[in-house]
Design a protein around this motif. Structure first.
Motif, short mmCIF file in Angstrom:
data_model
loop_
_atom_site.label_atom_id
_atom_site.label_comp_id
_atom_site.label_asym_id
_atom_site.label_seq_id
_atom_site.Cartn_x
_atom_site.Cartn_y
_atom_site.Cartn_z
N HIS A 1 2.63 -1.58 -9.19
CA HIS A 1 3.28 -2.58 -10.47
C HIS A 1 2.33 -3.25 -11.76
O HIS A 1 1.56 -2.83 -11.88
CB HIS A 1 4.58 -3.59 -10.33
N MET B 1 9.63 -2.44 -5.72
CA MET B 1 10.03 -3.27 -6.91
C MET B 1 11.76 -3.31 -6.01
O MET B 1 12.13 -4.97 -6.64
CB MET B 1 10.11 -2.42 -7.94
N ARG B 2 11.99 -3.05 -5.70
CA ARG B 2 13.12 -3.26 -4.73
C ARG B 2 13.21 -4.34 -3.71
O ARG B 2 12.25 -5.07 -2.99
CB ARG B 2 13.89 -1.87 -4.38
N HIS C 1 3.79 -4.59 -3.41
CA HIS C 1 3.66 -4.83 -4.39
C HIS C 1 3.94 -6.36 -5.15
O HIS C 1 3.86 -7.17 -4.57
CB HIS C 1 5.49 -4.43 -4.26
N HIS D 1 4.49 4.76 -4.23
CA HIS D 1 5.48 4.13 -4.86
C HIS D 1 7.02 4.57 -4.77
O HIS D 1 7.26 4.89 -5.91
CB HIS D 1 4.65 3.39 -6.02
N ASP E 1 8.48 4.80 -8.63
CA ASP E 1 8.97 3.93 -7.79
C ASP E 1 10.37 3.94 -7.60
O ASP E 1 10.77 4.15 -5.89
CB ASP E 1 9.25 2.77 -9.13
N HIS F 1 10.89 4.10 -2.47
CA HIS F 1 11.76 3.69 -2.13
C HIS F 1 12.82 4.75 -1.81
O HIS F 1 14.33 4.41 -2.59
CB HIS F 1 12.81 1.95 -3.24
ZN LIG Z 1 8.98 -0.85 -5.73
#
Ligand SMILES: [Zn+2]
Length: 452
Positions: free
Chosen positions: A247, A1-2, A215, A86, A298, A88
């Protein structure tokens, strides 16, 4: 997501990389751990896991122990180490961000001043100061203290420290499992260049097949731009076996049906979804379509500190569904064997079966049954983590019993733990990062939130 300032796509051409835990070489003396086994497909109430040279030699109710075996009675629940598909990692040094609004999609919040002030500016400044590998190191300890033995989302091969297994850099594991497929991890798959796309498809066509974790459709369920990404994905020829979508909050039931047909997996991150977008993916549709689902946190700013926390969150979320969608066992499978399967490692990771890597954890027994103990364990309840048969983290007594050393002592939510992280201590890493974050009016996130 980042939004990472640097693309995370990489081709993992590091088949020579060896997994070298710092604690000690893989155990030559056989170790037997006794407790309640979660294999994870079944529960063995009084079981034994026999380990030697980094592998599980045998497990079950009736295991014959070779002479000289070191026997440890845990009185806990022994399960495979959790597999995080998942994350980061370097962002997990930053404290929690509690947005005061719900966003439409990731492109929305990533442009807001508040996310830049709280997250992007301090993160990128620390990277610029040359602290990226320190951030990674801290994040891996954080992951291990949440029962994780395998992680994804590391920034560099050079930052791999021999703590957790970095799947997207070390698909060959410890080099002793033979040839395995490469694992690619990409935050922005629609920005892949043509050569990158071709290379990814080659990994997915190779024998053995690799994996591509991407993602897709990250946003609110009704966000049109997030939903459109599924069509774009098909247009790029990436709806194919070996791919797993991360996601997918905006995916529709018919999208999950197509994914199931193409043997495409799904990686579910409910806490981060709900904190950013107010809702999570339609896992009911994913489940009824027969899509294989893994669970992952996440990152800790808006997700859980790690997979034990995300299991807790998923279990509570599940209770809000009427009727609940999953059993506690289903959730445990999502964090172990399902995850291993999505990256083509089901013969190596995610199980206590003989021949698998000796990546496992021991959690204090509580509540209704062994699965429940795992989905409700707090960081204090994690008694032991072994990676490749090497004790990396745990309660001081069991850690000392296994290693003959005290390790480095730390406190997690007021409970003493021991860890081994190499020549430089964890305390030094924490001080370096905390000092660096001070200039941004913030501080190093704790390993665990401790119920906040
Ligand atoms: Zn992510």
């Amino acid at each position: 997501m980042r939004r990472m300032h640097r693309r995370l796509f990489r081709l993992c051409c590091i088949v020579c990389l060896l997994f070298v835990p710092f604690a000690s070489p893989a155990q030559k003396t056989p170790i037997a751990l006794i407790g309640t086994l979660v294999t994870p497909q079944e529960v063995v109430p009084q079981g034994t896991v026999l380990i030697q040279n980094g592998r599980i030699l045998a497990s079950g109710a009736d295991v014959k122990l070779p002479a000289g075996t070191k026997v440890v009675h845990t009185d806990g629940v022994i399960a495979p180490g959790l597999i995080d598909l998942h994350n980061h990692l370097t962002w997990n040094v930053l404290p929690r961000w509690k947005p005061i609004q719900e966003f439409g999609s990731r492109y929305d919040w990533q442009q807001k001043p508040i996310s830049k002030i709280l997250l992007t500016v301090p993160h990128d400044a620390l990277v610029k100061e040359g602290l990226e590998c320190e951030m990674e190191r801290y994040a891996e300890v954080k992951a291990i203290s949440e029962g994780e033995t395998s992680v994804t989302g590391s920034p560099h091969l050079s930052c791999v420290h021999g703590l957790a297994r970095n799947l997207d850099y070390d698909p060959e594991l410890d080099g002793s499992f033979g040839h395995l497929g490469k694992i690619l991890y990409d935050v922005f798959p629609f920005q892949m260049s043509e050569p990158e796309l071709i290379a990814a498809k080659e990994v997915l066509s190779a024998q053995p097949r690799g994996a591509l974790l991407i993602h897709v459709a990250e946003g609110a369920p009704n966000d049109a731009s997030a939903a459109r990404e599924f069509t774009m994905l098909k247009g790029r020829g990436l709806l194919r076996p070996g791919v797993s979508l991360i996601h997918g909050v905006a995916l529709k039931p018919e999208d999950f049906a197509e994914m199931a047909k193409q043997d495409v997996g799904f990686i579910w991150s409910p806490r981060s979804n709900i904190e950013l977008y107010g809702d999570t993916a339609n896992v009911a549709a994913a489940q009824s379509a027969g899509v294989r689902i893994a669970l992952a946190p996440d990152w800790s700013p808006t997700g859980s500190d790690g997979l034990l926390g995300e299991l807790n969150y998923a279990s509570i979320w599940n209770q809000t569904q009427s009727p609940p969608l999953f059993t506690e066992r289903d959730l445990v499978l999502m964090a172990t064997s399902n995850a291993a399967e999505l990256v083509g490692l089901s013969g190596q990771l995610g199980s206590l079966a003989a021949g698998h890597a000796a990546d496992l954890m021991v959690v204090r027994k509580s509540g209704q049954d062994a699965y429940w103990s795992l989905t409700h364990a707090s960081p204090q309840d994690l008694q032991l983590v072994l990676i490749g048969g090497v004790p990396m983290y745990g309660d001081p007594a069991i850690f000392e019993q296994l290693t003959g050393s005290q390790g480095e002592r730390l406190e997690v939510c007021g409970t003493p733990k021991a860890v081994v992280v190499g020549a430089k201590s964890l305390a030094e890493t924490e001080k370096t990062l905390d000092d660096a974050l001070h200039q941004f009016g913030t501080k190093l996130a704790p390993l665990a939130e401790c119920g906040n």
